[in-house]
Write a protein that holds these residues in place. Sequence first.
Motif, PDB file in Angstrom:
ATOM      1  N   LYS A 177      70.407  78.208 128.853  1.00 43.03           N
ATOM      2  CA  LYS A 177      70.376  77.134 129.861  1.00 43.03           C
ATOM      3  C   LYS A 177      69.093  76.298 129.747  1.00 43.03           C
ATOM      4  CE  LYS A 177      74.186  78.767 131.683  1.00 43.03           C
ATOM      5  NZ  LYS A 177      75.469  78.065 131.452  1.00 43.03           N
ATOM      6  N   SER A 178      68.692  76.046 128.514  1.00 41.78           N
ATOM      7  CA  SER A 178      67.434  75.334 128.273  1.00 41.78           C
ATOM      8  C   SER A 178      67.561  73.847 128.582  1.00 41.78           C
ATOM      9  CB  SER A 178      67.012  75.510 126.810  1.00 41.78           C
ATOM     10  OG  SER A 178      66.774  76.869 126.530  1.00 41.78           O
ATOM     11  N   SER A 179      66.426  73.244 128.972  1.00 44.40           N
ATOM     12  CA  SER A 179      66.340  71.798 129.174  1.00 44.40           C
ATOM     13  C   SER A 179      65.168  71.274 128.357  1.00 44.40           C
ATOM     14  CB  SER A 179      66.127  71.453 130.649  1.00 44.40           C
ATOM     15  OG  SER A 179      67.262  71.797 131.415  1.00 44.40           O
ATOM     16  N   GLY A 180      65.397  70.219 127.592  1.00 41.90           N
ATOM     17  CA  GLY A 180      64.336  69.652 126.771  1.00 41.90           C
ATOM     18  C   GLY A 180      64.891  68.943 125.562  1.00 41.90           C
ATOM     19  N   HIS A 181      63.990  68.667 124.612  1.00 46.12           N
ATOM     20  CA  HIS A 181      64.366  67.899 123.424  1.00 46.12           C
ATOM     21  C   HIS A 181      64.146  68.743 122.164  1.00 46.12           C
ATOM     22  CE1 HIS A 181      64.523  64.276 125.897  1.00 46.12           C
ATOM     23  NE2 HIS A 181      63.365  64.650 126.417  1.00 46.12           N
ATOM     24  N   LEU A 182      65.182  68.891 121.367  1.00 46.94           N
ATOM     25  CA  LEU A 182      65.071  69.534 120.062  1.00 46.94           C
ATOM     26  C   LEU A 182      64.878  68.430 119.034  1.00 46.94           C
ATOM     27  CD1 LEU A 182      65.282  72.159 118.317  1.00 46.94           C
ATOM     28  CD2 LEU A 182      67.709  71.606 118.035  1.00 46.94           C
ATOM     29  N   ASN A 183      63.704  68.417 118.401  1.00 53.10           N
ATOM     30  CA  ASN A 183      63.405  67.406 117.376  1.00 53.10           C
ATOM     31  C   ASN A 183      63.599  68.020 115.998  1.00 53.10           C
ATOM     32  OD1 ASN A 183      62.474  65.386 119.300  1.00 53.10           O
ATOM     33  ND2 ASN A 183      60.761  66.774 119.634  1.00 53.10           N
TER      34      ASN A 183
END
Length: 562
Positions: A177-183
């Motif tokens: 349930k992660s929130s954020g940006h995978l670059n």
Amino acid sequence: MSLDTLRFLVVEDDQSFGAALKETLERGGGSVVLTASSSEAMEFCRGQNYDFIIIDCLLPGMTGVDLAQTIRNMKQHAQTKMVLMSGIFTDQNFVQEALKLTKALTFLKKPFDTAELLTLIDKEKSKRNVGDARKSLYQTFAKEIVSDREKKKLIESLESVSGYDLPFIYSMLSQTKSSGHLNIYAPDKSVFGVTFAEGCIVGVDIEDTKTYLGAMLIESGYVRPDDVQHALNDKSPRKIGQKLIDNYKLSPHAFDLVLMDQMNLRLSRTISEASLKINFSLSSIELTNPCIDGEKLQNYLHDWIASKIPTQWLKTLYSAWFRGQLVPTSLWDPKNHMFQSPLLKVLPGIVQELEKKPVLSELARKPEFSEVALYKGLHFLLTSGFVYLQINERDIMVAEDKNDPMEEQKKAEIMLQAGKLLEQARGFLQLSQYSKALGPIQEALQLNSSVFHGHTMMAWAKIGTIDPLRKAQQLKEVEIELMQIPADEKYDATYSFVMGLYHKANGEAVQSRKSFEKALALDNTLMVARRELSLLEAQNRPKGDLLNRDLKDVISGFFKKK
């Protein structure tokens, strides 16, 4: 530079130079064994493992190259990092031959600056750390339960991965349930971004010159081809989807579903053999629609594994797990719709086999299972957490990335050759010469398993060569080919046409007609699709129906003698 935990063997008969190397490495914290004897070096290697073995090429009794080869042949040192050095043997031909024979990292010409050696060691140490992180990623397959905290720590530890690791990483970010940006940073300097909100994918930022949106709308069946064309002809600044919604040709909900499929298409493009740099930046992201939730992601995960990850890569990954026992987890539920997915449906009795907790090597030897479907099906089950592998963790290895720039030109030549073979096969297929087409297609797929239209055309050829006595088995083979077709090829006229042939072979006339019509909507010059539609119409035309008979037949009927 810290060399803590690194073990070195230095084989050098020049006492002063050997002592200087030993001092340099020990000053950095390394553990160093120094010897001038080839026989003593071999004894040390039999009793101990080393991270680096540094060998002078001019040694008494045995050349350094021969010594390196002998050590390399010892099973425990097959992958040990070696460095060759010499102040006498510096001819370029000798250097190249020595590196080839010993698989050494480099050849240092004496005298050399020790900083050069330390830089090399630091680079290899970084690679090893990355490899250890990837190894930890797949060690989760040996655990029945992996906590969200463990998964998050694993993702944070990853810096470099193979593109084939990405489906598992996407899955783990969703599960936690992660929130954020995978670059994601590709070797060609391009950057992709995948945005997560509470485990759902809400954005995919990728350089995309082809949106496929029009083709996707037609393929979905939500709109008619002429409605899409009308929207494209509309020169207003509104986007195509909004134009269709405003004109009541498309519902907002249906458009959200198409946009999700577009995100899937973009995500699938990130999955390749490339070695990628990644980082995940935690951030508070608002959950918006459309989004790919966990259930939808599981469907896409299945398709990515089926169509994007080569069987050979999976075989290499699982080569160290062959003694592992496949055990269902608490998530195991044969009533789950994913157990009816194409990968598992073409493996007859796989659910019952897995419930017996088989050893992987025994399962892989069963002749009734397609190798392609088995490895991909198991990878899907392991990645989704439905099963785990009971095995000693220290025995687990992972497939290493091989990103050799020298091979890029060769790869391009192979891809070109595979493309030419498929063009040759297409000519045979359009003339209904299916058996002749099989050879070039097989050769093209052997050269490049992901060549564009490779599996689509293989399915076409296999449908054309179906033997009525073996139809059931041959249709399963066709299904395996269809599973391996990537998402971006599914919005193409050739794919729709082949799906029409598949439905026709299955006796599904309505679906067959729809697929042929979609193929013509995507490419109205596709004569093979037009021909198939004509055949369907002829088969369905009622006999004796005056209005449905050809004009020629009608006229000739008037002049027949009674």
